[in-house]
Design an enzyme around this catalytic site. Structure first.
Site, PDB file in Angstrom:
ATOM      1  N   LYS A 252      -2.503 -14.678 -70.904  1.00  0.00           N
ATOM      2  CA  LYS A 252      -1.784 -14.554 -72.174  1.00  0.00           C
ATOM      3  C   LYS A 252      -1.687 -13.124 -72.689  1.00  0.00           C
ATOM      4  O   LYS A 252      -0.718 -12.770 -73.350  1.00  0.00           O
ATOM      5  CB  LYS A 252      -2.470 -15.413 -73.233  1.00  0.00           C
ATOM      6  CG  LYS A 252      -1.938 -16.825 -73.254  1.00  0.00           C
ATOM      7  CD  LYS A 252      -2.512 -17.593 -74.424  1.00  0.00           C
ATOM      8  CE  LYS A 252      -1.998 -19.026 -74.396  1.00  0.00           C
ATOM      9  NZ  LYS A 252      -2.885 -19.947 -75.057  1.00  0.00           N
ATOM     10  N   ARG A 253      -2.707 -12.331 -72.389  1.00  0.00           N
ATOM     11  CA  ARG A 253      -2.648 -10.976 -72.953  1.00  0.00           C
ATOM     12  C   ARG A 253      -1.539 -10.131 -72.334  1.00  0.00           C
ATOM     13  O   ARG A 253      -1.197  -9.067 -72.837  1.00  0.00           O
ATOM     14  CB  ARG A 253      -4.000 -10.275 -72.855  1.00  0.00           C
ATOM     15  CG  ARG A 253      -4.418  -9.925 -71.476  1.00  0.00           C
ATOM     16  CD  ARG A 253      -5.905  -9.627 -71.433  1.00  0.00           C
ATOM     17  NE  ARG A 253      -6.337  -9.473 -70.081  1.00  0.00           N
ATOM     18  CZ  ARG A 253      -6.450  -8.314 -69.477  1.00  0.00           C
ATOM     19  NH1 ARG A 253      -6.161  -7.205 -70.116  1.00  0.00           N
ATOM     20  NH2 ARG A 253      -6.855  -8.242 -68.241  1.00  0.00           N
TER      21      ARG A 253
END
Ligand code: GLU
Length: 481
Positions: A252-253
């Site tokens: 997700k980052r």
């Protein structure tokens, strides 16, 4: 017949890496005219997320990865949800016990915790591996909770051949007596997927490379049962680019990594599929990068799958998406755009014309609202915007002349389409002794209030209509006095 499966655990959103696994699995089956199965692996009851199975199904439907067997569609090897197959696993686990390849383990949680405290990496000490039959019968009779563990060979090496990564070997002494059946009566993934792949006649196990090193344990199960091992196709890791230029496992980052998030951000499923097809696979007989799902079915081959990690490049995906959007016909574009447009489009705007202009200027549908704003509300702008070296507009005097002329011409027009507008404005250049480009530059800035716009002066005025065009040119003239 080639049979593959996609076997997700319903634990949340559809990660792009999972979707790639589904795609490759689907393509391997379809390339050979085989069957693609969807199986829901929901035996880890603590990790279940409500609605996750629906997300899986809707993702496969939206991307066209239709399964031949699975929940809803049925098939000869169902049920296709593991929690509905509980009795099957127990039956096979008991068979393994009878064959001497698995054993009951009655160790309590406390004992196992203590073992872990003493040696966190040591694993299970095989305490129950050699219980006598009487002890086992007695405990079972007394209703003692148990798990069933795989009895790993203590010496030797287990080897299998992966179609992408080649030969993989593991010393048996490194293999833990892993749990096959848990105390709650559910199987572990380690056991359930082997039984299911066998019973569902899966020929090619396609999955992420995180399973590469646990597969020796699985092939030992096939061997113990006397079943033919399937072909293994482990897929390369998916990485994301970090800010410092390094790469790490895609998460997700790095950005939106779920299919749903990408769709909600205005990416087209076809573009996503096309892009992820190339994340770890390279077509052998084609120079192109653009493939429909049907074309991929024809071209895909395991020999084109690479074992090197693939890097997910958001900019490349955006570019792909733009190309797909630009190729949409106007009607589809209008339909697909609808959920993304929050703006109320006023009457004066020619909606079709505006969309046609915007279509080739966006890379994702979520850009639409922002890109159409200037058609609806004239942005506030500085008169310096009119000055332009390339068009030799060095002072405001000439701008005023152009706009005054334009105003007169436009007021008289009855039809306000692109061609009529151009034919009406072009003669101003001759009259004032400047280039047509210079005339159009001034009119475009006045009509849009922006330096860069989708479309030229006449196209923009065709969209906003006569009244609004005249109003905007008057606004410009007021700025210039
Ligand atoms: N349920 C497993 C997962 O989602 C499946 C792995 C496999 O395909 O065997 O990772």
């Amino acid at each position: 017949m080639t049979v593959t499966r996609f076997a997700p655990s319903p634990t949340g959103y559809m990660h792009i890496g999972n979707l790639r696994t589904a795609l490759y699995s689907y393509l391997i089956a379809k390339h050979d005219g085989g069957n693609f199965i969807l199986r829901i692996e929901d035996t880890d009851r603590e990790r279940l997320v409500d609605g996750a199975t629906d997300v899986i199904k809707s993702t496969l439907a939206m991307t066209g990865l239709n399964y031949d067997e699975g929940p809803d569609v049925g098939g000869d090897h169902g049920p296709y949800v593991q929690s509905e197959r509980k009795a099957i696993y127990m039956e096979y686990a008991k068979k393994l016990v009878d064959m001497g390849a698995a054993y009951y383990c009655f160790c309590t949680k406390e004992r196992l915790e203590k073992l872990h405290e003493e040696d966190a990496t040591g694993g299970y000490d095989r305490h129950c591996r050699n219980l006598s039959q009487e002890e086992i019968d007695e405990k079972i009779k007394a209703g003692a909770p148990f798990v069933i563990r795989q009895k790993m060979p203590l010496v030797g090496v287990t080897t299998y051949t992966d179609m992408v990564f080649g030969e993989i070997s593991m010393n048996n002494s490194e293999l833990q007596d892993q749990i096959l059946m848990k105390a709650d009566g559910y199987p572990t993934y380690n056991f359930a997927h082997v039984v299911d792949d066998y019973l569902m006649k899966v020929t090619h196990v396609v999955r992420g490379s995180e399973y590469l090193t646990s597969t020796p344990k699985y092939v030992l199960l096939y061997d113990a049962f006397g079943w033919e091992r399937p072909c293994y196709v482990h897929l390369p890791l998916l990485m994301g680019k970090n800010e410092d230029g390094s790469v790490s496992k895609l998460s997700k980052r790095h950005g939106a990594v779920s299919f749903q998030d990408l769709v909600n951000d205005g990416y087209l499923p076809e573009a996503i599929i096309n892009y992820i097809a190339l994340l770890g696979w390279c077509p052998k007989q084609s120079e192109s990068e653009f493939f429909s799902l049907r074309e991929l079915e024809g071209l895909f081959g395991i020999d084109g799958v690479s074992k090197s990690p693939a890097v997910f490049d958001f900019e490349k995906l955006l570019w792909f998406n733009g190309e797909y959007i630009h190729k949409l016909d106007d009607e589809s574009f209008l339909k697909l755009s609808a959920p993304f447009v929050k703006t109320d489009i006023p009457e004066n705007i020619s909606k079709e014309k505006m969309y046609a202009l915007l279509k080739t200027r966006i890379s994702k549908l979520s850009e639409l609202d922002e890109k159409m704003e200037f058609f609806i509300n004239l942005p506030s702008y500085d008169k310096e915007l009119f000055l332009n070296k390339k068009n030799k507009i060095a002072d405001f005097e000439i701008v005023k002349q152009v706009l005054n002329e334009a105003l007169e011409v436009l007021k008289k027009l009855e039809s306000f389409d692109n061609d009529t507008l151009f034919a009406a404005l072009a003669p101003i250049s001759e009259k004032l002794g400047i280039k047509t480009g210079a005339v159009m530059w001034c009119v475009r800035i006045a009509a849009s209030g922006m330096a860069a716009t989708p479309g030229g002066a006449t196209e923009i005025m065709e969209v906003i209509g006569k009244e609004e065009s005249i109003k905007r040119i008057s606004v410009a003239l007021e700025k210039l006095v």
